[in-house]
Design a protein around this motif. Sequence first.
Motif, PDB file in Angstrom:
ATOM      1  N   GLU A 254      36.358   2.999 -23.168  1.00 41.66           N
ATOM      2  CA  GLU A 254      35.010   3.314 -22.681  1.00 41.66           C
ATOM      3  C   GLU A 254      34.024   2.233 -23.099  1.00 41.66           C
ATOM      4  N   LYS A 255      34.115   1.810 -24.367  1.00 41.66           N
ATOM      5  CA  LYS A 255      33.187   0.797 -24.876  1.00 41.66           C
ATOM      6  C   LYS A 255      33.387  -0.532 -24.134  1.00 41.66           C
ATOM      7  N   MET A 256      34.656  -0.947 -24.062  1.00 38.99           N
ATOM      8  CA  MET A 256      34.941  -2.270 -23.486  1.00 38.99           C
ATOM      9  C   MET A 256      34.626  -2.311 -21.989  1.00 38.99           C
ATOM     10  N   LYS A 257      34.982  -1.246 -21.294  1.00 40.04           N
ATOM     11  CA  LYS A 257      34.748  -1.219 -19.848  1.00 40.04           C
ATOM     12  C   LYS A 257      33.242  -1.284 -19.537  1.00 40.04           C
ATOM     13  N   GLY A 258      32.441  -0.727 -20.446  1.00 43.47           N
ATOM     14  CA  GLY A 258      30.997  -0.650 -20.201  1.00 43.47           C
ATOM     15  C   GLY A 258      30.230  -1.918 -20.563  1.00 43.47           C
ATOM     16  N   LEU A 259      30.882  -2.867 -21.229  1.00 47.70           N
ATOM     17  CA  LEU A 259      30.159  -4.076 -21.650  1.00 47.70           C
ATOM     18  C   LEU A 259      29.855  -4.979 -20.448  1.00 47.70           C
ATOM     19  N   GLU A 260      28.683  -5.603 -20.502  1.00 53.56           N
ATOM     20  CA  GLU A 260      28.287  -6.462 -19.385  1.00 53.56           C
ATOM     21  C   GLU A 260      29.340  -7.535 -19.097  1.00 53.56           C
ATOM     22  N   VAL A 261      29.872  -8.150 -20.175  1.00 53.12           N
ATOM     23  CA  VAL A 261      30.849  -9.229 -19.981  1.00 53.12           C
ATOM     24  C   VAL A 261      32.084  -8.731 -19.228  1.00 53.12           C
ATOM     25  N   ASN A 262      32.412  -7.453 -19.449  1.00 51.62           N
ATOM     26  CA  ASN A 262      33.600  -6.917 -18.785  1.00 51.62           C
ATOM     27  C   ASN A 262      33.276  -6.253 -17.438  1.00 51.62           C
ATOM     28  N   LYS A 263      31.987  -6.187 -17.130  1.00 51.44           N
ATOM     29  CA  LYS A 263      31.609  -5.656 -15.815  1.00 51.44           C
ATOM     30  C   LYS A 263      31.400  -6.794 -14.817  1.00 51.44           C
ATOM     31  N   SER A 264      30.815  -7.898 -15.324  1.00 52.41           N
ATOM     32  CA  SER A 264      30.470  -8.959 -14.371  1.00 52.41           C
ATOM     33  C   SER A 264      31.032 -10.336 -14.746  1.00 52.41           C
ATOM     34  N   GLY A 265      31.706 -10.434 -15.914  1.00 58.53           N
ATOM     35  CA  GLY A 265      32.204 -11.750 -16.349  1.00 58.53           C
ATOM     36  C   GLY A 265      33.477 -12.170 -15.626  1.00 58.53           C
ATOM     37  N   MET A 266      33.788 -13.463 -15.756  1.00 58.56           N
ATOM     38  CA  MET A 266      34.984 -14.023 -15.116  1.00 58.56           C
ATOM     39  C   MET A 266      35.837 -14.746 -16.153  1.00 58.56           C
ATOM     40  N   LEU A 267      37.137 -14.782 -15.886  1.00 67.66           N
ATOM     41  CA  LEU A 267      38.071 -15.540 -16.716  1.00 67.66           C
ATOM     42  C   LEU A 267      38.560 -16.724 -15.885  1.00 67.66           C
ATOM     43  N   PHE A 268      38.531 -17.897 -16.445  1.00 65.58           N
ATOM     44  CA  PHE A 268      38.945 -19.124 -15.740  1.00 65.58           C
ATOM     45  C   PHE A 268      38.233 -19.286 -14.397  1.00 65.58           C
ATOM     46  N   LYS A 269      37.048 -18.757 -14.288  1.00 63.75           N
ATOM     47  CA  LYS A 269      36.220 -18.853 -13.080  1.00 63.75           C
ATOM     48  C   LYS A 269      36.855 -18.186 -11.855  1.00 63.75           C
ATOM     49  N   VAL A 270      38.009 -17.539 -12.015  1.00 61.49           N
ATOM     50  CA  VAL A 270      38.646 -16.939 -10.840  1.00 61.49           C
ATOM     51  C   VAL A 270      38.976 -15.456 -10.999  1.00 61.49           C
ATOM     52  N   LEU A 271      39.228 -15.040 -12.237  1.00 60.28           N
ATOM     53  CA  LEU A 271      39.641 -13.641 -12.444  1.00 60.28           C
ATOM     54  C   LEU A 271      38.451 -12.815 -12.905  1.00 60.28           C
ATOM     55  N   GLU A 272      38.213 -11.713 -12.232  1.00 60.34           N
ATOM     56  CA  GLU A 272      37.093 -10.866 -12.658  1.00 60.34           C
ATOM     57  C   GLU A 272      37.538  -9.985 -13.827  1.00 60.34           C
ATOM     58  N   ASN A 273      36.774 -10.039 -14.915  1.00 56.16           N
ATOM     59  CA  ASN A 273      37.144  -9.265 -16.111  1.00 56.16           C
ATOM     60  C   ASN A 273      37.257  -7.768 -15.833  1.00 56.16           C
ATOM     61  N   LYS A 274      36.479  -7.290 -14.884  1.00 58.14           N
ATOM     62  CA  LYS A 274      36.452  -5.828 -14.656  1.00 58.14           C
ATOM     63  C   LYS A 274      37.821  -5.284 -14.248  1.00 58.14           C
ATOM     64  N   HIS A 275      38.664  -6.151 -13.673  1.00 51.65           N
ATOM     65  CA  HIS A 275      39.973  -5.652 -13.227  1.00 51.65           C
ATOM     66  C   HIS A 275      40.926  -5.332 -14.386  1.00 51.65           C
ATOM     67  N   PHE A 276      40.565  -5.786 -15.593  1.00 55.44           N
ATOM     68  CA  PHE A 276      41.421  -5.460 -16.743  1.00 55.44           C
ATOM     69  C   PHE A 276      41.206  -4.015 -17.213  1.00 55.44           C
ATOM     70  N   PHE A 277      40.187  -3.370 -16.664  1.00 56.93           N
ATOM     71  CA  PHE A 277      39.864  -2.009 -17.115  1.00 56.93           C
ATOM     72  C   PHE A 277      39.864  -1.082 -15.900  1.00 56.93           C
ATOM     73  N   ARG A 278      40.871  -0.261 -15.759  1.00 55.62           N
ATOM     74  CA  ARG A 278      40.946   0.628 -14.605  1.00 55.62           C
ATOM     75  C   ARG A 278      40.713   2.056 -15.090  1.00 55.62           C
ATOM     76  N   LYS A 279      41.791   2.778 -15.462  1.00 52.91           N
ATOM     77  CA  LYS A 279      41.622   4.166 -15.923  1.00 52.91           C
ATOM     78  C   LYS A 279      41.929   4.331 -17.406  1.00 52.91           C
TER      79      LYS A 279
END
Length: 317
Positions: A254-279
Amino acid sequence: MAEERQMKKEDELTLSLPRERGWRVPDLYLFQQFWCPSIFIKGVNILQKQFEAKDSDIIVASFPKSGTTWLKAIAFAIVNRQYFSIHNHPLLTSNPHQLVPFVELMHFPDTHFPTTEPRLFGTHIPFPSLSESITECDSKIIYICRNPFDTFISAWDYFDKIKDHSLSALTMDEAFEMYCNGIIEFGPWWSHMLGYWNESIVRPNKVLFLKYEDLKENVNFCVKRVAEFLGFPFTQEEEGNGVVESIIKLCSFEKMKGLEVNKSGMLFKVLENKHFFRKGEIGDWVNYFSPSMTEKLSKMVEEKLSGSGLSFEIMHS
Ligand code: A3P
């Protein structure tokens, strides 16, 4: 020139390997007995030839979609707890994959290698293909695996979200067929798990084998176990002061999924961080599997893990 020749030789070698369609990349190659996108073949080659492990290194190893992001966060928070307050913590502003980079991506331009010790790395590489430098020194490996049912659903959903635009979507039936044949990045999943499982039995001080389900069910116990294994046990005073709980909260889904970096950040400019957090749940597979899929995978798990001592409690739909 010599480098170019070497690259050409490696490309030719890759093209000579057995090939199948990938889930998110056009091709997977059967390399050193696991299914690998070409970019990681390069990474594994570089790792095996060039990586100089240190005794103090910590490797967070996993099969994709088994809880890597969570375990990376926990390991980072444990070993760096003396440097950061929980209110001003790097995990609040960086995704765990930035803080704990994959060793197979060493050659990636945007990978920042840790400069302080202990160095923390991640990897999806199967145990037999890790560099000897890692397996032979006193570095520690923590491995996380997850029941193959939830891993499949998590992978199917994730790879679909991040796949090359040129690729058609895999139907669940197509992906399931491939999964059961072991054809998935770093698969077969059973040999991946068993490689680390067997090593954890032979060398319990080298490899700690963890299950996503155990972390979900008793995270307090698991965090303390990881800390002890890594040589960073919590003192009684820390336990009394709620340090374990604050790490658990910081790394929670819950904490990690809600962080701004994990809502809108990117990894290697191509992967959206939000996809690491599903259910982040156990048992979501029951919402997707047909009875015949359940029967087939249950049989496979039993067969493939038979005699190993490794098993999963699967609740049936
Ligand atoms: P689901 O797709 O089932 O939700 P990986 O980190 O190896 O890519 O694994 C991703 C899976 O772990 C996803 O599972 C994701 O939601 C879950 N996950 C990510 N962070 C988590 C956390 N802090 N706690 C629990 N589960 C987490």
